[in-house]
Design a protein around this motif. Structure first.
Motif, mmCIF file in Angstrom:
data_model
loop_
_atom_site.group_PDB
_atom_site.id
_atom_site.type_symbol
_atom_site.label_atom_id
_atom_site.label_comp_id
_atom_site.label_asym_id
_atom_site.label_seq_id
_atom_site.Cartn_x
_atom_site.Cartn_y
_atom_site.Cartn_z
ATOM 1 N N PRO A 1 5.975 -7.342 -1.572
ATOM 2 C CA PRO A 1 6.516 -6.443 -0.533
ATOM 3 C C PRO A 1 5.895 -5.056 -0.543
ATOM 4 O O PRO A 1 6.010 -4.319 0.443
ATOM 5 C CB PRO A 1 8.014 -6.376 -0.863
ATOM 6 N N LEU A 2 5.233 -4.678 -1.639
ATOM 7 C CA LEU A 2 4.597 -3.363 -1.722
ATOM 8 C C LEU A 2 3.248 -3.384 -1.005
ATOM 9 O O LEU A 2 2.660 -4.452 -0.790
ATOM 10 C CB LEU A 2 4.432 -2.954 -3.179
ATOM 11 N N PRO A 3 2.702 -2.208 -0.662
ATOM 12 C CA PRO A 3 1.478 -2.171 0.144
ATOM 13 C C PRO A 3 0.194 -2.426 -0.624
ATOM 14 O O PRO A 3 -0.841 -2.695 -0.009
ATOM 15 C CB PRO A 3 1.480 -0.754 0.727
ATOM 16 N N LEU A 4 0.229 -2.342 -1.971
ATOM 17 C CA LEU A 4 -0.972 -2.516 -2.782
ATOM 18 C C LEU A 4 -0.599 -3.161 -4.109
ATOM 19 O O LEU A 4 0.519 -2.976 -4.603
ATOM 20 C CB LEU A 4 -1.654 -1.169 -3.049
ATOM 21 N N PRO A 5 -1.528 -3.895 -4.728
ATOM 22 C CA PRO A 5 -1.238 -4.493 -6.037
ATOM 23 C C PRO A 5 -1.156 -3.422 -7.125
ATOM 24 O O PRO A 5 -1.945 -2.477 -7.150
ATOM 25 C CB PRO A 5 -2.423 -5.438 -6.269
ATOM 26 N N MET A 6 -0.179 -3.560 -8.018
ATOM 27 C CA MET A 6 -0.012 -2.675 -9.167
ATOM 28 C C MET A 6 0.051 -1.202 -8.786
ATOM 29 O O MET A 6 -0.332 -0.328 -9.563
ATOM 30 C CB MET A 6 -1.135 -2.917 -10.186
ATOM 31 N N VAL A 7 0.556 -0.921 -7.589
ATOM 32 C CA VAL A 7 0.585 0.470 -7.135
ATOM 33 C C VAL A 7 1.583 1.293 -7.944
ATOM 34 O O VAL A 7 1.393 2.507 -8.112
ATOM 35 C CB VAL A 7 0.897 0.531 -5.622
ATOM 36 N N GLY A 8 2.619 0.657 -8.484
ATOM 37 C CA GLY A 8 3.605 1.392 -9.282
ATOM 38 C C GLY A 8 3.025 2.043 -10.511
ATOM 39 O O GLY A 8 3.162 3.257 -10.703
#
Length: 403
Positions: free
Chosen positions: A174-181
């Motif tokens: 659901p987030l806009p990019l992988p591993m963005v957190g």
């Protein structure tokens, strides 16, 4: 203090806790209790080398230090409850054990998607048994793989599936990019590019509504009603703390188990927590209690907790580890020191370029709080050079200013 120490959890944190209790001078009995039938083993290779068929269980198993050779191991056994006031734990076979000191090292388990549809063909990666079953699915000719979750495990599994020759590998998040957190937009965007260049497809900004199929999953239904064909689904959607057995003791179990700055639980001098189940205030940063799911934390926390449990912690500085992680994906590595997530608002390139070997620095109120390298060995070495600088940095207040 006399009697027996009980270590709840027989993974890396439990092993290191037993060793560190001996190192701190404990000469009494030590019993380690774990629900897996296997002795402690290295988990990071599960989503990489084990899935790829390049590592056996024998190569993952840890060898206890000689000082802990007399530790009693109760494997394939689960603790179902604890009475901290009475210093007892109850096992799933009905046995009740008393203790002089208790180490909580029960760790995490994979979170599962609660969506309608078949269960067969849906996998998690937490144990050696999980990895071996998943490998059977990934190595079937023409396998269509959908990975739900674009975090560490999801990206590692996707990379391994591509390397094994899967026909299609799609990552949904659901987030806009992988591993963005943990990485922030700059490196997350580059990480996506590298994965796509090697054959991984991303469907981002999308949630999973259910699964298609009869006895076995055949597709993943997204929130907009579209369906991704799938023979193998990997659920990499986070973790749940194994703390249910501690219920009823007046503890904060909202996210792992809350500890003080010395890793003590509930103000008790006879109970400590280690590893990723511990939510502790890191004196190196802002004092906000957080869980840290990095490989370095079990050993670091066990060393500190052993001294506290055996010696009482008098004169011992608060626990202040420097978190470290790495992640091997395809032919590149992510290497980090410090706490990059605290500095996502101020990310600067320290060395290299995003499209090659790159080192990014993460800052809060102008202070370097973490570094992440992306690329080959030279990038990892560049990150390691900042380790000493991060160790010397002054602490942060809760507001982020220097204390």
């Amino acid at each position: 203090m006399s009697g027996r120490m009980i270590v709840a959890g027989a993974s890396l944190g439990g092993l290191r806790a037993a060793e560190q209790l001996r190192a701190a001078g404990w000469t009494g009995g030590i019993t380690v209790i774990g629900d897996e039938p296997h002795p402690p083993y290295n988990r990071p290779p599960l989503s990489k080398e084990v899935l790829a068929g390049k590592a056996s269980f024998a190569s993952l198993a840890f060898t206890p230090k000689a000082s802990a050779a007399d530790v009693e191991w109760r494997l394939g056994t689960r603790i179902v409850s604890a009475r901290l006031a009475g210093r007892t734990v109850e096992l799933d076979d009905g046995a009740v054990l008393s203790y002089a000191g208790l180490v909580v090292a029960t760790g995490m388990r994979p979170r599962r998607l609660r969506c309608p549809g078949p269960v067969a063909g849906r996998h998690t990666v937490r144990t050696i048994d999980d990895a071996q079953v998943l490998r059977d699915g990934l190595t079937r000719p023409g396998a269509r793989v959908v990975v739900v979750g674009a975090g560490f495990i999801g990206c590692e599994v996707a990379a391994t599936a591509v390397g094994l020759g899967a026909a299609e590998v799609t990552v949904v998040d659901p987030l806009p990019l992988p591993m963005v957190g943990p990485l922030g937009e700059l490196l997350a965007r580059e990480l996506r590019r590298r994965h796509e260049e090697r054959g991984v497809r991303f469907v981002l900004g999308a949630g999973v509504a259910g699964f298609e199929g009869g006895d076995h999953v055949t597709g993943v239904v997204l929130g907009d009603g579209s369906v991704l064909p799938a023979d193998v689904v990997v659920e990499a959607v986070g973790s749940v703390a194994n703390t249910e057995w501690l219920a009823g003791n007046g503890l904060d179990l909202s996210d792992g188990v809350l500890t003080d700055g010395q890793l003590r639980i509930g103000g008790r001098p006879d109970v400590v927590a280690v590893g990723d189940v511990a939510r502790f205030p890191n004196a190196r940063y802002d004092g906000v209690p957080r869980r840290v799911e990095h490989w370095s934390v079990p050993a670091d926390s066990a060393k500190h907790a052993g001294k506290v449990l055996v010696g009482g912690g008098a004169g011992l500085a608060p626990f202040a580890p420097l978190p470290t992680f790495w992640s091997d994906q395809h032919d590149f590595r992510l290497q980090s020191f410090g706490a990059p997530a605290l500095g996502l608002g101020d990310v600067r390139i320290l060395d290299g370029e995003p499209s090659g070997d790159v080192l990014a620095g993460y800052h809060r109120d102008g202070l370097l709080v973490g570094v992440v390298a992306l690329g080959g060995p030279s990038a990892a070495r560049a990150a390691a050079r900042y380790r000493a600088e991060l160790l010397k940095q002054p602490a942060l207040t809760p507001q982020g200013a220097l204390s």
